[in-house]
Design a protein around this motif. Structure first.
Motif, PDB file in Angstrom:
ATOM      1  N   MET A 212       0.824  -1.214   0.000  1.00 45.50           N
ATOM      2  CA  MET A 212       0.000   0.000   0.000  1.00 45.50           C
ATOM      3  C   MET A 212       0.859   1.265   0.000  1.00 45.50           C
ATOM      4  N   PRO A 213       0.344   2.369  -0.540  1.00 45.24           N
ATOM      5  CA  PRO A 213       1.123   3.614  -0.568  1.00 45.24           C
ATOM      6  C   PRO A 213       1.320   4.187   0.831  1.00 45.24           C
ATOM      7  N   LEU A 214       2.379   4.956   0.981  1.00 45.69           N
ATOM      8  CA  LEU A 214       2.658   5.616   2.255  1.00 45.69           C
ATOM      9  C   LEU A 214       1.625   6.702   2.528  1.00 45.69           C
ATOM     10  N   HIS A 215       1.260   6.833   3.787  1.00 46.33           N
ATOM     11  CA  HIS A 215       0.380   7.931   4.203  1.00 46.33           C
ATOM     12  C   HIS A 215       1.230   9.207   4.247  1.00 46.33           C
ATOM     13  N   PRO A 216       0.803  10.293   3.599  1.00 49.84           N
ATOM     14  CA  PRO A 216       1.642  11.501   3.555  1.00 49.84           C
ATOM     15  C   PRO A 216       1.949  12.095   4.915  1.00 49.84           C
ATOM     16  N   ASN A 217       1.125  11.805   5.920  1.00 51.42           N
ATOM     17  CA  ASN A 217       1.375  12.338   7.258  1.00 51.42           C
ATOM     18  C   ASN A 217       2.265  11.436   8.114  1.00 51.42           C
ATOM     19  N   PHE A 218       2.645  10.278   7.559  1.00 53.09           N
ATOM     20  CA  PHE A 218       3.437   9.311   8.339  1.00 53.09           C
ATOM     21  C   PHE A 218       4.443   8.614   7.424  1.00 53.09           C
ATOM     22  N   ILE A 219       5.257   9.406   6.738  1.00 52.11           N
ATOM     23  CA  ILE A 219       6.189   8.858   5.762  1.00 52.11           C
ATOM     24  C   ILE A 219       7.223   7.940   6.420  1.00 52.11           C
ATOM     25  N   LYS A 220       7.939   8.456   7.409  1.00 52.37           N
ATOM     26  CA  LYS A 220       9.020   7.686   8.039  1.00 52.37           C
ATOM     27  C   LYS A 220       8.480   6.448   8.750  1.00 52.37           C
ATOM     28  N   ALA A 221       7.397   6.593   9.487  1.00 60.26           N
ATOM     29  CA  ALA A 221       6.805   5.449  10.183  1.00 60.26           C
ATOM     30  C   ALA A 221       6.363   4.394   9.182  1.00 60.26           C
ATOM     31  N   GLY A 222       5.798   4.834   8.057  1.00 57.51           N
ATOM     32  CA  GLY A 222       5.362   3.894   7.029  1.00 57.51           C
ATOM     33  C   GLY A 222       6.528   3.152   6.402  1.00 57.51           C
ATOM     34  N   GLU A 223       7.628   3.852   6.163  1.00 50.30           N
ATOM     35  CA  GLU A 223       8.822   3.202   5.603  1.00 50.30           C
ATOM     36  C   GLU A 223       9.350   2.126   6.558  1.00 50.30           C
ATOM     37  N   LYS A 224       9.383   2.447   7.848  1.00 48.49           N
ATOM     38  CA  LYS A 224       9.842   1.469   8.836  1.00 48.49           C
ATOM     39  C   LYS A 224       8.910   0.265   8.884  1.00 48.49           C
ATOM     40  N   SER A 225       7.610   0.526   8.785  1.00 48.93           N
ATOM     41  CA  SER A 225       6.628  -0.565   8.795  1.00 48.93           C
ATOM     42  C   SER A 225       6.824  -1.487   7.604  1.00 48.93           C
ATOM     43  N   LYS A 226       7.093  -0.926   6.434  1.00 44.26           N
ATOM     44  CA  LYS A 226       7.309  -1.733   5.234  1.00 44.26           C
ATOM     45  C   LYS A 226       8.543  -2.617   5.379  1.00 44.26           C
ATOM     46  N   GLU A 227       9.611  -2.070   5.949  1.00 46.63           N
ATOM     47  CA  GLU A 227      10.818  -2.867   6.161  1.00 46.63           C
ATOM     48  C   GLU A 227      10.556  -4.008   7.134  1.00 46.63           C
ATOM     49  N   GLU A 228       9.831  -3.701   8.208  1.00 46.07           N
ATOM     50  CA  GLU A 228       9.497  -4.733   9.197  1.00 46.07           C
ATOM     51  C   GLU A 228       8.642  -5.826   8.573  1.00 46.07           C
ATOM     52  N   ALA A 229       7.690  -5.424   7.742  1.00 47.81           N
ATOM     53  CA  ALA A 229       6.808  -6.389   7.086  1.00 47.81           C
ATOM     54  C   ALA A 229       7.597  -7.295   6.136  1.00 47.81           C
ATOM     55  N   LYS A 230       8.494  -6.713   5.355  1.00 50.94           N
ATOM     56  CA  LYS A 230       9.304  -7.501   4.419  1.00 50.94           C
ATOM     57  C   LYS A 230      10.163  -8.515   5.176  1.00 50.94           C
ATOM     58  N   GLU A 231      10.759  -8.092   6.281  1.00 51.60           N
ATOM     59  CA  GLU A 231      11.606  -8.988   7.079  1.00 51.60           C
ATOM     60  C   GLU A 231      10.792 -10.172   7.600  1.00 51.60           C
ATOM     61  N   TRP A 232       9.583  -9.896   8.097  1.00 56.46           N
ATOM     62  CA  TRP A 232       8.747 -10.990   8.628  1.00 56.46           C
ATOM     63  C   TRP A 232       8.387 -11.970   7.522  1.00 56.46           C
ATOM     64  N   LEU A 233       7.966 -11.446   6.380  1.00 53.72           N
ATOM     65  CA  LEU A 233       7.547 -12.313   5.275  1.00 53.72           C
ATOM     66  C   LEU A 233       8.695 -13.187   4.788  1.00 53.72           C
ATOM     67  N   GLU A 234       9.884 -12.618   4.712  1.00 55.80           N
ATOM     68  CA  GLU A 234      11.046 -13.391   4.267  1.00 55.80           C
ATOM     69  C   GLU A 234      11.424 -14.458   5.298  1.00 55.80           C
ATOM     70  N   GLU A 235      11.418 -14.080   6.580  1.00 54.99           N
ATOM     71  CA  GLU A 235      11.795 -15.014   7.640  1.00 54.99           C
ATOM     72  C   GLU A 235      10.824 -16.185   7.745  1.00 54.99           C
ATOM     73  N   HIS A 236       9.550 -15.952   7.401  1.00 53.36           N
ATOM     74  CA  HIS A 236       8.525 -16.986   7.553  1.00 53.36           C
ATOM     75  C   HIS A 236       8.187 -17.668   6.235  1.00 53.36           C
ATOM     76  N   GLY A 237       8.964 -17.365   5.201  1.00 53.00           N
ATOM     77  CA  GLY A 237       8.789 -18.075   3.941  1.00 53.00           C
ATOM     78  C   GLY A 237       7.597 -17.663   3.116  1.00 53.00           C
ATOM     79  N   TYR A 238       7.122 -16.447   3.331  1.00 50.36           N
ATOM     80  CA  TYR A 238       6.010 -15.920   2.534  1.00 50.36           C
ATOM     81  C   TYR A 238       6.552 -14.927   1.503  1.00 50.36           C
ATOM     82  N   GLY A 239       5.978 -14.928   0.320  1.00 48.08           N
ATOM     83  CA  GLY A 239       6.370 -13.937  -0.672  1.00 48.08           C
ATOM     84  C   GLY A 239       5.643 -12.627  -0.455  1.00 48.08           C
ATOM     85  N   TRP A 240       6.176 -11.576  -1.044  1.00 47.47           N
ATOM     86  CA  TRP A 240       5.506 -10.290  -0.945  1.00 47.47           C
ATOM     87  C   TRP A 240       5.546  -9.568  -2.287  1.00 47.47           C
TER      88      TRP A 240
END
Length: 240
Positions: A212-240
């Protein structure tokens, strides 16, 4: 004639205060979006030196939230001190106007963040104050997703018998309905499903965070969330 002029002057004064708050709020939102620590530190100092901050409940609550947000971004001993100040000034804002919901949200959020510095027993005592403030914020700001997210996290993260995953899920879903563009609500819901061992549901919402696109009022928090999500998906064997 004098009365009319006086009323006009008073009205202009009120308009200046309102415009000033709107400008301050816009600055806060921009600084928070990029989590600019230097800009926030400067903004806090400006608010501290402005007498209007301690006369207008909206600005006082905003000042308290600036302190809380700043504490979120820094490390070291000062972190706890800023959370304590955030709680102090948010509670002063509550005393100033018991019907201003934002003050209750900031006070409750600061208490929740302070609890991490305490042991299990003391942090559980603090839970009563957290619940009191966040529930009041939910009552006074029924269309604002942030007190709802705070309460959802409380039901997710507190130990038994205070946790309630079903209630947490219900609240996260409600917050998402109120603001479907807020990336971090989906992240927090995914974390809930991970703790609940509902891994397919967790993967679904982590993928949502990534795509999903970043919320304009929460750019940095959204970027961190995306990185965290990618790490979880990779660690648990799910594609993204």
């Amino acid at each position: 004639m004098k009365k009319i002029l006086l009323m006009g002057i008073l009205l202009m004064g009120l308009m200046v205060v309102a415009a000033s708050f709107d400008e301050l709020w816009e600055r806060f939102v921009e600084i928070r979006s990029y989590q600019d620590t230097e800009a926030m530190k400067t903004f806090i100092e400006e608010l501290e030196n402005d007498p209007q901050t301690f006369e207008d409940v909206r600005i006082l609550a905003l000042y308290a939230d600036c302190l809380r947000e700043y504490a979120n971004w820094i490390e070291g001993d000062a972190k706890k001190e800023y959370y304590e100040k955030a709680r102090k000034y948010a509670e002063e804002a509550i005393e100033m106007d018991p019907n201003y919901g934002y003050s209750y949200y900031v006070a409750g959020a600061a208490i929740g963040q302070l609890a991490q510095y305490e042991g299990i027993v003391k942090s559980l005592f603090m839970l009563g104050d957290f619940d009191k403030y966040i529930k009041k914020a939910m009552e006074l700001m029924p269309d604002n997703p942030f007190p709802i997210i705070a309460m959802a996290m409380r039901y997710r993260d507190t130990p038994w018998p205070f946790k309630d995953f079903e209630k947490s899920e219900e609240l996260f879903m409600k917050a998402i309905r109120l603001d479907p563009k807020y990336v971090n609500a989906y992240l927090e819901l995914a974390i809930l499903y991970d703790k609940w061992k509902k891994y397919d549901n967790a993967a679904r919402y982590y993928r949502k965070v990534v795509t999903m696109p970043l919320h304009p009022n929460f750019i940095k928090a959204g970027e961190k969330s995306k990185e965290e999500a990618k790490e979880w998906l990779e660690e648990h064997g799910y594609g993204w």
